[in-house]
Motif scaffolding. Structure first.
Motif, mmCIF file in Angstrom:
data_model
loop_
_atom_site.group_PDB
_atom_site.id
_atom_site.type_symbol
_atom_site.label_atom_id
_atom_site.label_comp_id
_atom_site.label_asym_id
_atom_site.label_seq_id
_atom_site.Cartn_x
_atom_site.Cartn_y
_atom_site.Cartn_z
ATOM 1 N N ILE A 40 12.386 -100.808 -4.838
ATOM 2 C CA ILE A 40 11.742 -102.115 -4.970
ATOM 3 C C ILE A 40 10.225 -101.971 -4.882
ATOM 4 O O ILE A 40 9.487 -102.535 -5.690
ATOM 5 C CB ILE A 40 12.246 -103.084 -3.872
ATOM 6 C CG1 ILE A 40 13.738 -103.373 -4.079
ATOM 7 C CG2 ILE A 40 11.452 -104.373 -3.874
ATOM 8 C CD1 ILE A 40 14.377 -104.150 -2.946
ATOM 9 N N ALA A 41 9.767 -101.174 -3.906
ATOM 10 C CA ALA A 41 8.326 -100.999 -3.719
ATOM 11 C C ALA A 41 7.695 -100.457 -4.999
ATOM 12 O O ALA A 41 6.662 -100.952 -5.461
ATOM 13 C CB ALA A 41 8.056 -100.048 -2.547
ATOM 14 N N LYS A 42 8.336 -99.442 -5.582
ATOM 15 C CA LYS A 42 7.764 -98.844 -6.790
ATOM 16 C C LYS A 42 7.773 -99.845 -7.951
ATOM 17 O O LYS A 42 6.822 -99.924 -8.721
ATOM 18 C CB LYS A 42 8.527 -97.579 -7.177
ATOM 19 C CG LYS A 42 7.811 -96.830 -8.276
ATOM 20 C CD LYS A 42 8.421 -95.494 -8.580
ATOM 21 C CE LYS A 42 7.528 -94.788 -9.597
ATOM 22 N NZ LYS A 42 8.027 -93.476 -9.934
ATOM 23 N N GLU A 43 8.856 -100.604 -8.069
ATOM 24 C CA GLU A 43 8.918 -101.610 -9.136
ATOM 25 C C GLU A 43 7.792 -102.638 -8.978
ATOM 26 O O GLU A 43 7.173 -103.043 -9.960
ATOM 27 C CB GLU A 43 10.278 -102.330 -9.112
ATOM 28 C CG GLU A 43 11.439 -101.486 -9.595
ATOM 29 C CD GLU A 43 11.359 -101.194 -11.087
ATOM 30 O OE1 GLU A 43 11.157 -102.133 -11.859
ATOM 31 O OE2 GLU A 43 11.493 -100.015 -11.460
ATOM 32 N N LEU A 44 7.553 -103.058 -7.743
ATOM 33 C CA LEU A 44 6.512 -104.062 -7.503
ATOM 34 C C LEU A 44 5.132 -103.513 -7.854
ATOM 35 O O LEU A 44 4.300 -104.212 -8.432
ATOM 36 C CB LEU A 44 6.534 -104.529 -6.040
ATOM 37 C CG LEU A 44 7.742 -105.378 -5.636
ATOM 38 C CD1 LEU A 44 7.675 -105.741 -4.160
ATOM 39 C CD2 LEU A 44 7.823 -106.647 -6.482
ATOM 40 N N ILE A 70 13.650 -89.770 -4.891
ATOM 41 C CA ILE A 70 13.443 -90.681 -3.766
ATOM 42 C C ILE A 70 13.177 -92.127 -4.186
ATOM 43 O O ILE A 70 13.474 -93.063 -3.455
ATOM 44 C CB ILE A 70 12.321 -90.122 -2.861
ATOM 45 C CG1 ILE A 70 12.433 -90.713 -1.470
ATOM 46 C CG2 ILE A 70 10.952 -90.359 -3.451
ATOM 47 C CD1 ILE A 70 11.823 -89.847 -0.419
ATOM 48 N N PHE A 71 12.647 -92.307 -5.412
ATOM 49 C CA PHE A 71 12.369 -93.674 -5.859
ATOM 50 C C PHE A 71 13.539 -94.286 -6.634
ATOM 51 O O PHE A 71 13.443 -95.384 -7.138
ATOM 52 C CB PHE A 71 11.109 -93.711 -6.730
ATOM 53 C CG PHE A 71 9.859 -93.404 -5.964
ATOM 54 C CD1 PHE A 71 9.359 -94.310 -5.040
ATOM 55 C CD2 PHE A 71 9.191 -92.213 -6.167
ATOM 56 C CE1 PHE A 71 8.215 -94.025 -4.322
ATOM 57 C CE2 PHE A 71 8.042 -91.915 -5.459
ATOM 58 C CZ PHE A 71 7.553 -92.817 -4.532
ATOM 59 N N GLU A 72 14.629 -93.509 -6.752
ATOM 60 C CA GLU A 72 15.787 -94.033 -7.473
ATOM 61 C C GLU A 72 16.527 -95.042 -6.615
ATOM 62 O O GLU A 72 16.535 -94.949 -5.388
ATOM 63 C CB GLU A 72 16.756 -92.895 -7.820
ATOM 64 C CG GLU A 72 16.179 -91.852 -8.746
ATOM 65 C CD GLU A 72 16.097 -92.346 -10.166
ATOM 66 O OE1 GLU A 72 17.075 -92.961 -10.620
ATOM 67 O OE2 GLU A 72 15.066 -92.111 -10.806
ATOM 68 N N ARG A 73 17.208 -95.966 -7.310
ATOM 69 C CA ARG A 73 18.041 -96.907 -6.576
ATOM 70 C C ARG A 73 19.140 -96.175 -5.834
ATOM 71 O O ARG A 73 19.689 -95.199 -6.331
ATOM 72 C CB ARG A 73 18.713 -97.888 -7.553
ATOM 73 C CG ARG A 73 17.893 -99.083 -7.865
ATOM 74 C CD ARG A 73 18.529 -99.806 -8.986
ATOM 75 N NE ARG A 73 18.718 -98.892 -10.121
ATOM 76 C CZ ARG A 73 19.488 -99.158 -11.144
ATOM 77 N NH1 ARG A 73 20.153 -100.272 -11.189
ATOM 78 N NH2 ARG A 73 19.584 -98.313 -12.139
ATOM 79 N N MET A 74 19.467 -96.672 -4.666
ATOM 80 C CA MET A 74 20.602 -96.184 -3.881
ATOM 81 C C MET A 74 20.441 -94.740 -3.410
ATOM 82 O O MET A 74 21.390 -94.153 -2.916
ATOM 83 C CB MET A 74 21.945 -96.260 -4.659
ATOM 84 C CG MET A 74 22.145 -97.508 -5.426
ATOM 85 S SD MET A 74 22.580 -98.862 -4.354
ATOM 86 C CE MET A 74 22.602 -100.191 -5.523
ATOM 87 N N TYR A 75 19.247 -94.153 -3.572
ATOM 88 C CA TYR A 75 19.094 -92.788 -3.081
ATOM 89 C C TYR A 75 18.950 -92.804 -1.563
ATOM 90 O O TYR A 75 18.192 -93.591 -1.002
ATOM 91 C CB TYR A 75 17.875 -92.094 -3.689
ATOM 92 C CG TYR A 75 17.724 -90.721 -3.096
ATOM 93 C CD1 TYR A 75 18.550 -89.689 -3.513
ATOM 94 C CD2 TYR A 75 16.831 -90.491 -2.053
ATOM 95 C CE1 TYR A 75 18.479 -88.443 -2.918
ATOM 96 C CE2 TYR A 75 16.753 -89.248 -1.451
ATOM 97 C CZ TYR A 75 17.578 -88.227 -1.891
ATOM 98 O OH TYR A 75 17.522 -87.009 -1.297
ATOM 99 N N GLN A 76 19.674 -91.936 -0.902
ATOM 100 C CA GLN A 76 19.538 -91.811 0.538
ATOM 101 C C GLN A 76 19.449 -90.346 0.894
ATOM 102 O O GLN A 76 20.226 -89.537 0.401
ATOM 103 C CB GLN A 76 20.716 -92.469 1.244
ATOM 104 C CG GLN A 76 20.605 -93.964 1.189
ATOM 105 C CD GLN A 76 21.939 -94.630 1.301
ATOM 106 O OE1 GLN A 76 22.953 -94.082 0.911
ATOM 107 N NE2 GLN A 76 21.935 -95.832 1.832
ATOM 108 N N ASP A 77 18.496 -90.047 1.743
ATOM 109 C CA ASP A 77 18.299 -88.665 2.138
ATOM 110 C C ASP A 77 19.494 -88.190 2.961
ATOM 111 O O ASP A 77 19.765 -88.727 4.027
ATOM 112 C CB ASP A 77 17.010 -88.563 2.956
ATOM 113 C CG ASP A 77 16.698 -87.119 3.301
ATOM 114 O OD1 ASP A 77 17.518 -86.245 2.932
ATOM 115 O OD2 ASP A 77 15.657 -86.882 3.911
ATOM 116 N N PRO A 78 20.232 -87.185 2.460
ATOM 117 C CA PRO A 78 21.420 -86.728 3.198
ATOM 118 C C PRO A 78 21.049 -86.107 4.546
ATOM 119 O O PRO A 78 21.875 -86.051 5.445
ATOM 120 C CB PRO A 78 22.053 -85.690 2.261
ATOM 121 C CG PRO A 78 20.968 -85.290 1.312
ATOM 122 C CD PRO A 78 20.036 -86.455 1.208
ATOM 123 N N ASN A 79 19.811 -85.650 4.710
ATOM 124 C CA ASN A 79 19.423 -85.014 5.970
ATOM 125 C C ASN A 79 18.631 -85.954 6.869
ATOM 126 O O ASN A 79 17.984 -85.513 7.812
ATOM 127 C CB ASN A 79 18.563 -83.780 5.691
ATOM 128 C CG ASN A 79 19.266 -82.844 4.744
ATOM 129 O OD1 ASN A 79 20.452 -82.570 4.915
ATOM 130 N ND2 ASN A 79 18.562 -82.379 3.729
#
Lengths: 531, 132
Positions: free
Chosen positions: A340-344, A316-325
Motif C-alpha cells: 500500500i505504501a509503495k502504491e501511494l 518485499i513490496f509485493e502483496r501478501m509478502y511476509q518475511d519467513p524469518n
C-alpha cells in the motif's frame, strides 16, 4: 456491404503497391470492402469515423514514417487489428512492432492472396480474443474489489461487537475484574485492534490496485508531517524501548501531495522499522533534498534492526509478502503494508525502494514531488520579460466556530477554494494549493500582482463571494489578510528566472509560517502576527 | 438536572445493548429503534437530544432516516451521529451532506465517540453569571 463482409482500411501511399494489395484482396474468397487512403492523417480520420475490421498499414507515408506510424494508429484505435505491409528494408521494425501490439506483418512483393487472407483473418480473431481477455480481467478485478469491500464491511460488525463488550468489561461497567482477567481482556483488545487494521488494509490494497485512491493535493510542510508521524508512533517505540529520531533539512520547500496519504506511508514505515528493531535500537526518519533530482524530496526511514535477506528484497513490496524469518513471526499481518505504501507513493509520481544488509538494519526511502512554485509563478508574475511591479501575498483563513463542526466542512473548504479561483485574474494571480493544517482550519494563499491599495478591493470581493455561498456567520470565521512580498535587495540585475526564484523562496518562507502558528489556535487565541 | 436522552438506531441487538451500557455508564439515558421506520416514530415519541444512527437498516436505510429527520420541523434540530460499518470513502461525504453532524466507522473508539457526543449535544443554557 453485408454484416459478414470484412472492411479493410488500406493506408498506403504508393499507388502501385496499393493496386497490388487491392488485386490480392479481390481474389480472396470472402466478401471484402476496401477503403484506401494515402496519408496517415486521412487514415486516422477514417479509423475514427468508420472503424474498419482490420488495417493494412504501410510504414513509410508522406506524413509519418517508421515506428511512429504504427504507434499513432495504436494510440488512435487500440482495439483495431493492424497488419503491417513492410518492405525488405523495414522488416526488422515490423518484427519489433509485433511486441507493441501490432498483430502481424507481410513483406511486400511476396504477398499472395492466401497469405493476405489468412493474416487478416487471424489478426481479427486474435484481436477479438485479446479484447475479451482484457474485459474478463477487468470484470474479475471489479468483482474482487466488490467482494473485498463487502467482506470488510461484514467483518466490521462482529469486530465492533467484540470491541464494545471487551471494553465494557475492561472499564468495569459489568463489575470488578481481577488483575489476571484484565490481562486477558487486554490481550483480546490488542488482537481486535490488529484485526481492525487488517480489515482496513484489505480494502485499502484493493482500492489502490483498482486505482480508486483519490489524492487531494496540498502544499505540505514535510517536516511538520514527519514530526506528527513520529509523535503518533512515540508510544509504540517507547513501549519497545526503541529510539525515534528525526533529521529534517529546513530548506525543503512545499511538497505537493495528499497529507493524509503521506502520513499513512510514514506511519507504515516507522511502524515496520520499530517492529523489526530490537530493544535499544533506533529508527531514524530523515528528509532532505538531492542536487541531482531537484524536483523531489527524499525521505528515508532507517532502522537498526535485523535487515532483509537479499533474496527477500525483491519481493518485499509485493502483496501478501511476509518475511519467513521475521522475528515477529507469531503476528504476521496480511503483508499489505509496504504494498500500500509503495502504491501511494507511486500515485504521487514518487519512487520507493529499500537498502538493507542482513544484520545491519534497513533503510526504506521514497521520493515525493516538490511544489514547483517558481515554475507556476513565472507566467503569472512576469510581463514583457521583467517582474511585475507589485506583488502581494493574500491569505484566506477559514476556521470553524464549533467543535465538532456542524455540516460538511470539507465541502465548505472546497467551495471556498473554487470561489477564490474565480475571484482572481488567472493571468496575473496564482492560487496556491491549500495548505496542510493539522486541525480543521483551512488556509489558502494567493500571490497577486497588485499593490496593497488595490488588494483590499480584491479582499472585499472574495469575502462577498464566499459569504454568498458559504453560511460563514453560522459556521466559521473567515479571515483575510495581505502582506507585500518584498525581496531582500534589488534583484533586477539578476536574470529573470532567478528573480522569480527569489520571489518563490520569499513566498514559501512567508506562507510556511502560517500552518505552524495554527497548532495552538484551538483555544481561540489569535496566533501572533508577524510585523 | 435530567440526563440527556440518546436514541440508538441499529438493527444489531448486541450492538444496541453494548452502546446502551456504554452510554448509561456515562450518564446518558437511552432509547432505541431497530429499523428506519421505528427510528422516526421513536424520535417523535421520545424527542431525544441526539440520535446515533446506523446506515444499513431494514425498513428505510440511514439516508432515508436522515432525510425524514431533516424535512420534519419537529425533528430537524436533533443532531445525528452516524455510526456505520460502511467505508468512509464512499459514505462520509454523503452522510455529512445529508445533515449528519458526524461520521464514525465501526468500530469507533469509545473515547472519541463520547467526546463527539458531548460536543454535539445541544448546549444547555448556563445560568447567567452572578454580577460581581
Amino acid at each position: 456491404m453485408t454484416a459478414s463482409s470484412t472492411h479493410v482500411l488500406l493506408i498506403e501511399d504508393n499507388p502501385g503497391d496499393a493496386d497490388l494489395v487491392r488485386l490480392r484482396l479481390v481474389e480472396s474468397k470472402s466478401p471484402i470492402a476496401v477503403s484506401c487512403v494515402d496519408r496517415l492523417s486521412d487514415g486516422l480520420a477514417s479509423l475514427t469515423s468508420r472503424p474498419p475490421s482490420v488495417v493494412l498499414l504501410d510504414l513509410n507515408l508522406p506524413d509519418c514514417q517508421g515506428a511512429e506510424t504504427f504507434r499513432r494508429v495504436l494510440e488512435n484505435s487500440p482495439d483495431v487489428p493492424i497488419v503491417i505491409l513492410s518492405g525488405h528494408d523495414d522488416e526488422a521494425l515490423a518484427v519489433k512492432a509485433l511486441n507493441l501490439g501490432v498483430q502481424d506483418y507481410l513483406v511486400k512483393g511476396s504477398i499472395t492472396s492466401n497469405a493476405l487472407d489468412r493474416a487478416m483473418r487471424y489478426a481479427i480473431e486474435r484481436q477479438a480474443l485479446l479484447r475479451s481477455l482484457e474485459m474478463s480481467r477487468k470484470q474479475q478485478l471489479e468483482f474482487k474489489n466488490q467482494f473485498l469491500s463487502h467482506v470488510s464491511h461484514e467483518l466490521r460488525t462482529p469486530l465492533t461487537c467484540i470491541y464494545q463488550f471487551v471494553t465494557i468489561l475492561l472499564d468495569g461497567l459489568a463489575g470488578q475484574v481481577t488483575a489476571d482477567q484484565r490481562d486477558h481482556l487486554e490481550t483480546i483488545l490488542k488482537s481486535v485492534n490488529q484485526l481492525g487494521a487488517m480489515v482496513r488494509d484489505l480494502l485499502e490494497a484493493s482500492r489502490a490496485e483498482a486505482g480508486k485512491v483519490r489524492l487531494e493535493p496540498h502544499c505540505v510542510v514535510i517536516g511538520d508531517l514527519v514530526k506528527l508521524a513520529v509523535t503518533m508512533m512515540k508510544s509504540v517505540a517507547d513501549e519497545k524501548q526503541v529510539g525515534l529520531e528525526v533529521g529534517i533539512d529546513s530548506r525543503i520547500p512545499f511538497v505537493h501531495g495528499d497529507p493524509d496519504r503521506i502520513l499513512e506511508v510514514l506511519i507504515n514505515l516507522i511502524d515496520n522499522g520499530i517492529k523489526f528493531t530490537p530493544s535499544g535500537g533506533a529508527v531514524t526518519v530523515q528528509a532532505c533534498l538531492a542536487a541531482t533530482d531537484p524536483d523531489f524530496v527524499y525521505i528515508s526511514v532507517a532502522d537498526t534492526g535485523c535487515g532483509i535477506d537479499p533474496k527477500a528484497k525483491a519481493l518485499i513490496f509485493e502483496r501478501m509478502y511476509q518475511d519467513p524469518n521475521s522475528i515477529d513471526n507469531s503476528r504476521k499481518g496480511l503483508g499489505l503494508g509496504l504494498y500500500i505504501a509503495k502504491e501511494l507513493v507511486t500515485l504521487h509520481s514518487g519512487r520507493m525502494w529499500v537498502a538493507s544488509e542482513l544484520g545491519n538494519g534497513s533503510t526504506f526511502s521514497f521520493t515525493l514531488p516538490l511544489y514547483s512554485l517558481a515554475k507556476q509563478l513565472f507566467p503569472v508574475i512576469t510581463y514583457q520579460n521583467s517582474l511585475r511591479d507589485g506583488l502581494v501575498l493574500l491569505k484566506v483563513e477559514l476556521r470553524p466556530l464549533s467543535k465538532p463542526i456542524r455540516g460538511n466542512w470539507k465541502e465548505t473548504c472546497q467551495h471556498s477554494l473554487e470561489i477564490l479561483q474565480r475571484c482572481v485574474y488567472l493571468d496575473k494571480d496564482l492560487v496556491l494549493p491549500p495548505m496542510t493544517t493539522h486541525g480543521p482550519e483551512q488556509t489558502f494563499f494567493v500571490v497577486a500582482s497588485t499593490d496593497m491599495d488595490r488588494v483590499s478591493v480584491m479582499m472585499t470581493r472574495i469575502r462577498e463571494q464566499i459569504e454568498k455561498v458559504v453560511d460563514v456567520k453560522a459556521n466559521c470565521e473567515l479571515q483575510l489578510s495581505a502582506e507585500p512580498v518584498t525581496l531582500p535587495g534589488t534583484g533586477s540585475a539578476e536574470p529573470l528566472a532567478q528573480q522569480v526564484q527569489d520571489v518563490a523562496d520569499r513566498v514559501t518562507e512567508m506562507a510556511r509560517l502560517a500552518p505552524k502558528t495554527e497548532h495552538n489556535s484551538g483555544n481561540g487565541k489569535m496566533a501572533p502576527r508577524r510585523s | 438536572m435530567a440526563n440527556s436522552k440518546i436514541l440508538i438506531v441499529d438493527d444489531d441487538p448486541d450492538l444496541r445493548q453494548a452502546l446502551k451500557l456504554r452510554l448509561r455508564a456515562n450518564h446518558y439515558d437511552t432509547v432505541h429503534a431497530v429499523d428506519g421506520y421505528s427510528a422516526i416514530t421513536q424520535a417523535h415519541k421520545e424527542t431525544p437530544d441526539l440520535i446515533i444512527l446506523d446506515l444499513g437498516l431494514p425498513a428505510g436505510d440511514g439516508y432515508v432516516v436522515l432525510e425524514r429527520l431533516q424535512t420534519d420541523d419537529r425533528l430537524s434540530d436533533i443532531p445525528v451521529i452516524v455510526l456505520t460499518a460502511r467505508d468512509p470513502q464512499s459514505s462520509e461525504q454523503r452522510v455529512l451532506k445529508s445533515g449528519a453532524a458526524a461520521f464514525f466507522q465501526k468500530p469507533a473508539d469509545n473515547a472519541e465517540l463520547l467526546e463527539v457526543i458531548r460536543a454535539t449535544l445541544p448546549k444547555v443554557l448556563a445560568p447567567a453569571p452572578m454580577p460581581s
